[in-house]
Write a protein that holds these residues in place. Structure first.
Motif, PDB file in Angstrom:
ATOM      1  N   THR A   1       6.946  14.057  14.771  1.00  0.00           N
ATOM      2  CA  THR A   1       6.503  15.112  13.857  1.00  0.00           C
ATOM      3  C   THR A   1       5.029  15.329  13.685  1.00  0.00           C
ATOM      4  O   THR A   1       4.277  16.099  13.454  1.00  0.00           O
ATOM      5  CB  THR A   1       7.159  14.749  12.550  1.00  0.00           C
ATOM      6  N   ILE A   2       4.450  14.151  13.671  1.00  0.00           N
ATOM      7  CA  ILE A   2       2.906  14.097  13.940  1.00  0.00           C
ATOM      8  C   ILE A   2       2.267  14.864  14.848  1.00  0.00           C
ATOM      9  O   ILE A   2       1.456  16.003  14.838  1.00  0.00           O
ATOM     10  CB  ILE A   2       2.429  12.622  13.915  1.00  0.00           C
ATOM     11  N   THR A   3       3.151  14.779  16.109  1.00  0.00           N
ATOM     12  CA  THR A   3       2.641  15.490  17.425  1.00  0.00           C
ATOM     13  C   THR A   3       2.712  17.061  17.251  1.00  0.00           C
ATOM     14  O   THR A   3       1.986  17.785  17.315  1.00  0.00           O
ATOM     15  CB  THR A   3       3.373  15.204  18.569  1.00  0.00           C
ATOM     16  N   GLN A   4       3.966  17.450  16.352  1.00  0.00           N
ATOM     17  CA  GLN A   4       4.288  18.734  16.269  1.00  0.00           C
ATOM     18  C   GLN A   4       3.096  19.382  15.257  1.00  0.00           C
ATOM     19  O   GLN A   4       2.930  20.446  15.480  1.00  0.00           O
ATOM     20  CB  GLN A   4       5.860  18.976  15.654  1.00  0.00           C
ATOM     21  N   LEU A   5       2.871  18.696  14.232  1.00  0.00           N
ATOM     22  CA  LEU A   5       1.985  19.337  13.420  1.00  0.00           C
ATOM     23  C   LEU A   5       0.689  19.459  13.798  1.00  0.00           C
ATOM     24  O   LEU A   5      -0.221  20.390  13.496  1.00  0.00           O
ATOM     25  CB  LEU A   5       1.932  18.565  11.670  1.00  0.00           C
ATOM     26  N   ARG A   6       0.402  18.376  14.749  1.00  0.00           N
ATOM     27  CA  ARG A   6      -1.137  18.669  15.190  1.00  0.00           C
ATOM     28  C   ARG A   6      -1.069  19.874  16.293  1.00  0.00           C
ATOM     29  O   ARG A   6      -2.187  20.729  16.227  1.00  0.00           O
ATOM     30  CB  ARG A   6      -1.408  17.273  16.102  1.00  0.00           C
ATOM     31  N   TRP A   7       0.039  19.963  16.992  1.00  0.00           N
ATOM     32  CA  TRP A   7      -0.172  21.369  17.711  1.00  0.00           C
ATOM     33  C   TRP A   7      -0.231  22.482  16.907  1.00  0.00           C
ATOM     34  O   TRP A   7      -0.783  23.311  17.212  1.00  0.00           O
ATOM     35  CB  TRP A   7       1.388  21.373  18.625  1.00  0.00           C
TER      36      TRP A   7
ATOM     37  N   GLU B   1       0.669  24.414  -2.400  1.00  0.00           N
ATOM     38  CA  GLU B   1      -0.250  23.571  -2.505  1.00  0.00           C
ATOM     39  C   GLU B   1      -0.643  23.001  -1.308  1.00  0.00           C
ATOM     40  O   GLU B   1      -2.084  22.637  -0.945  1.00  0.00           O
ATOM     41  CB  GLU B   1       0.255  22.396  -3.157  1.00  0.00           C
ATOM     42  N   LEU B   2      -0.155  22.920  -0.020  1.00  0.00           N
ATOM     43  CA  LEU B   2      -0.440  22.604   1.320  1.00  0.00           C
ATOM     44  C   LEU B   2      -1.354  23.603   1.682  1.00  0.00           C
ATOM     45  O   LEU B   2      -2.558  23.332   2.224  1.00  0.00           O
ATOM     46  CB  LEU B   2       0.614  22.277   2.059  1.00  0.00           C
TER      47      LEU B   2
ATOM     48  N   SER C   1      -6.193   9.745   8.597  1.00  0.00           N
ATOM     49  CA  SER C   1      -5.728  11.051   8.963  1.00  0.00           C
ATOM     50  C   SER C   1      -4.626  11.505   7.827  1.00  0.00           C
ATOM     51  O   SER C   1      -3.698  11.180   7.246  1.00  0.00           O
ATOM     52  CB  SER C   1      -4.657  11.028  10.301  1.00  0.00           C
ATOM     53  N   VAL C   2      -4.900  12.882   7.462  1.00  0.00           N
ATOM     54  CA  VAL C   2      -4.117  13.498   6.520  1.00  0.00           C
ATOM     55  C   VAL C   2      -2.787  13.636   7.152  1.00  0.00           C
ATOM     56  O   VAL C   2      -1.927  13.637   6.385  1.00  0.00           O
ATOM     57  CB  VAL C   2      -4.365  15.045   6.466  1.00  0.00           C
ATOM     58  N   ILE C   3      -2.373  14.294   8.299  1.00  0.00           N
ATOM     59  CA  ILE C   3      -1.103  14.408   8.662  1.00  0.00           C
ATOM     60  C   ILE C   3      -0.347  13.243   8.820  1.00  0.00           C
ATOM     61  O   ILE C   3       0.903  13.107   8.200  1.00  0.00           O
ATOM     62  CB  ILE C   3      -1.185  15.171  10.248  1.00  0.00           C
ATOM     63  N   ARG C   4      -0.952  12.086   9.368  1.00  0.00           N
ATOM     64  CA  ARG C   4      -0.225  10.727   9.233  1.00  0.00           C
ATOM     65  C   ARG C   4       0.173  10.346   8.148  1.00  0.00           C
ATOM     66  O   ARG C   4       1.350   9.824   7.786  1.00  0.00           O
ATOM     67  CB  ARG C   4      -0.886   9.764  10.337  1.00  0.00           C
ATOM     68  N   THR C   5      -0.724  10.301   7.071  1.00  0.00           N
ATOM     69  CA  THR C   5      -0.485   9.579   5.921  1.00  0.00           C
ATOM     70  C   THR C   5       0.423  10.667   5.120  1.00  0.00           C
ATOM     71  O   THR C   5       1.335   9.937   4.559  1.00  0.00           O
ATOM     72  CB  THR C   5      -2.131   9.683   4.932  1.00  0.00           C
ATOM     73  N   SER C   6       0.356  11.737   5.311  1.00  0.00           N
ATOM     74  CA  SER C   6       1.330  12.583   4.505  1.00  0.00           C
ATOM     75  C   SER C   6       2.596  12.526   4.783  1.00  0.00           C
ATOM     76  O   SER C   6       3.591  12.080   4.021  1.00  0.00           O
ATOM     77  CB  SER C   6       0.877  14.233   4.730  1.00  0.00           C
ATOM     78  N   ILE C   7       3.185  12.331   6.111  1.00  0.00           N
ATOM     79  CA  ILE C   7       4.241  12.178   6.851  1.00  0.00           C
ATOM     80  C   ILE C   7       4.981  10.853   6.427  1.00  0.00           C
ATOM     81  O   ILE C   7       6.034  10.519   5.986  1.00  0.00           O
ATOM     82  CB  ILE C   7       4.200  12.400   8.421  1.00  0.00           C
ATOM     83  N   GLU C   8       4.150   9.863   6.625  1.00  0.00           N
ATOM     84  CA  GLU C   8       4.478   8.546   6.136  1.00  0.00           C
ATOM     85  C   GLU C   8       4.925   8.449   5.027  1.00  0.00           C
ATOM     86  O   GLU C   8       5.872   7.787   4.543  1.00  0.00           O
ATOM     87  CB  GLU C   8       3.388   7.301   6.638  1.00  0.00           C
TER      88      GLU C   8
ATOM     89  N   LEU D   1       3.377  13.911  -3.665  1.00  0.00           N
ATOM     90  CA  LEU D   1       2.197  14.409  -2.856  1.00  0.00           C
ATOM     91  C   LEU D   1       0.960  14.184  -3.510  1.00  0.00           C
ATOM     92  O   LEU D   1      -0.013  14.027  -2.805  1.00  0.00           O
ATOM     93  CB  LEU D   1       2.726  15.625  -2.741  1.00  0.00           C
ATOM     94  N   ARG D   2       0.616  14.085  -4.578  1.00  0.00           N
ATOM     95  CA  ARG D   2      -0.311  13.793  -5.413  1.00  0.00           C
ATOM     96  C   ARG D   2      -0.821  12.448  -4.992  1.00  0.00           C
ATOM     97  O   ARG D   2      -2.186  12.227  -4.747  1.00  0.00           O
ATOM     98  CB  ARG D   2       0.105  14.104  -7.051  1.00  0.00           C
ATOM     99  N   GLN D   3      -0.053  11.601  -5.068  1.00  0.00           N
ATOM    100  CA  GLN D   3      -0.318  10.206  -4.610  1.00  0.00           C
ATOM    101  C   GLN D   3      -0.530  10.091  -3.506  1.00  0.00           C
ATOM    102  O   GLN D   3      -1.509   9.173  -2.972  1.00  0.00           O
ATOM    103  CB  GLN D   3       1.105   9.199  -5.076  1.00  0.00           C
ATOM    104  N   ALA D   4      -0.200  10.914  -2.481  1.00  0.00           N
ATOM    105  CA  ALA D   4      -0.603  10.869  -0.894  1.00  0.00           C
ATOM    106  C   ALA D   4      -1.955  11.279  -0.956  1.00  0.00           C
ATOM    107  O   ALA D   4      -2.561  10.659  -0.214  1.00  0.00           O
ATOM    108  CB  ALA D   4       0.539  11.740  -0.221  1.00  0.00           C
ATOM    109  N   ARG D   5      -2.366  12.405  -1.501  1.00  0.00           N
ATOM    110  CA  ARG D   5      -3.615  12.848  -1.594  1.00  0.00           C
ATOM    111  C   ARG D   5      -4.666  11.956  -1.987  1.00  0.00           C
ATOM    112  O   ARG D   5      -5.408  11.754  -1.375  1.00  0.00           O
ATOM    113  CB  ARG D   5      -3.910  14.193  -2.332  1.00  0.00           C
ATOM    114  N   HIS D   6      -4.224  11.010  -2.768  1.00  0.00           N
ATOM    115  CA  HIS D   6      -4.952   9.924  -3.414  1.00  0.00           C
ATOM    116  C   HIS D   6      -5.240   9.189  -2.067  1.00  0.00           C
ATOM    117  O   HIS D   6      -6.246   8.663  -1.944  1.00  0.00           O
ATOM    118  CB  HIS D   6      -4.315   9.317  -4.578  1.00  0.00           C
ATOM    119  N   ARG D   7      -4.174   8.596  -1.640  1.00  0.00           N
ATOM    120  CA  ARG D   7      -4.325   7.795  -0.242  1.00  0.00           C
ATOM    121  C   ARG D   7      -5.341   8.261   0.668  1.00  0.00           C
ATOM    122  O   ARG D   7      -5.972   7.678   1.347  1.00  0.00           O
ATOM    123  CB  ARG D   7      -2.831   7.700   0.076  1.00  0.00           C
TER     124      ARG D   7
END
Lengths: 202, 202
Positions: B182-188, B133-134, B85-92, B73-79
DNA sequence: ACAATTAGCTTACAGATGTAAGCTAATTTT
DNA sequence: AAAATTAGCTTACATCTGTAAGCTAATTGT
């Protein structure tokens, strides 16, 4: 008593014995044929007169569990018609079930992510039923756009199931807190899904 | 080579053997001390020089799994910082991990609702770390009111974990569909939580 | 009434499991 | 250099498992 009746009675004894032996510390996969037979009051080998496998018994249990929950949700809808909030009522009903039939709920919960693919599929199928029914309801009764109803329903069922899992290990007042939290989460979801007439770009 | 080094090496061999023996069809609870020892290349009884119990080994595995995900997840934040997009990147990112380390993810998934209360607690603790953390991130970077950040984070983590579980059994293109959903759900959720400045009555 | 079916029993076996007891040999400590 | 520690081994045992083989007795079909 006819032979078929007697057989059915023994079959139930086996099923009931299996449910009874599930516990917080013992999942289906660590149930033994011998122990189940012992509790059902039959010899180990007599088990095979009723089920080919322990797996066949397990799938039967999953079916029964799904059936119970289905009946429960019908009952919950009944309550809603004369009463207030859909979300609150549904979750509270669900929580009552989880607490009152924890062995049954635990079975679904565990086999959903268990080691047997057929079991996982069986549980997934049961859960999918709830999702479809909920999606129908959402389409009819809420502002959710038709094409998003299914996705919203799946998110809701996921959150509620997860809340049930948390509730299993929780004290009564922590359980209230969980219920509260879940209600909030579902309302956000409903609000978000209704607000997004169309999904925004990126 | 010093004795402590050799011991550490054997310990790793045991841990690696255990991870290697986890599979879609075999959860930690159905791992046997003897089999693990065999794969690690030691005698069954030598196992006890390193772990008091299979349980102690299992808790170690859970810790390591949590650690891996944390690093991810640290690595994801870096990306995210240099990307979109935060959500898309995190989930991917999460999905990549699930697919690439399915044994590790499955361990967390299964023991979260497993038969051992200590295991469940250990997994719950790891997951709680992600939630905290989130939540911090949400408070800093989004429109979510402070007091709801934690509840929102928990819902998001729940949905993402569940998506990971679904992805385990899914084909690559079904997996894309799950990611999308899942991206859709998180955005809602994000939209809903931001929109509710205060929770409405009833 | 007789024959066929079958629910359930008892006995038996082969395999796997966790772990206790005691040994060896190499490193560490003194 | 002597003594203590310890990582790992081998052997052994009691226990539990699923299930095969063959029997009994009662219900069923004709």
């Amino acid at each position: 008593m006819t032979r078929a009746q007697q057989k059915e009675r023994t079959r139930r004894a086996i099923i009931d014995a299996a449910f009874a032996q599930l516990s917080p510390d013992k999942g289906f996969s660590s149930l033994s044929l011998r122990e189940v037979a012992r509790e059902a009051g039959i010899a180990p080998t007599s088990f095979y007169r009723h089920f080919a496998d322990m797996d066949e018994l397990g799938l039967t249990l999953v079916d029964e569990a799904g059936l119970m929950l289905r009946q429960l949700l019908r009952q919950a809808r009944h309550r809603i018609e004369k009463n207030g909030s859909v979300i609150r009522t549904s979750i509270e009903t669900f929580m009552e079930f989880v607490v009152g039939n924890s062995n049954v709920f635990r079975l679904l919960l565990r086999e959903r992510s268990g080691t047997s693919a057929p079991f996982r599929r069986a549980v997934a199928r049961e859960i999918q039923h709830f999702c479809v029914e909920l999606a129908d309801y959402l389409r009819k009764e809420t502002a959710c756009p038709d094409e998003f109803a299914q996705v919203q329903a799946e998110a809701m069922v996921t959150l509620v199931f997860h809340a049930g899992a948390d509730a299993l290990d929780a004290s009564p007042d922590l359980r209230l807190q969980i219920t509260h939290r879940t209600i909030t989460q579902l309302r956000w979801l409903a609000h978000g899904a209704a607000g997004y007439g169309r999904r925004p770009k990126e």
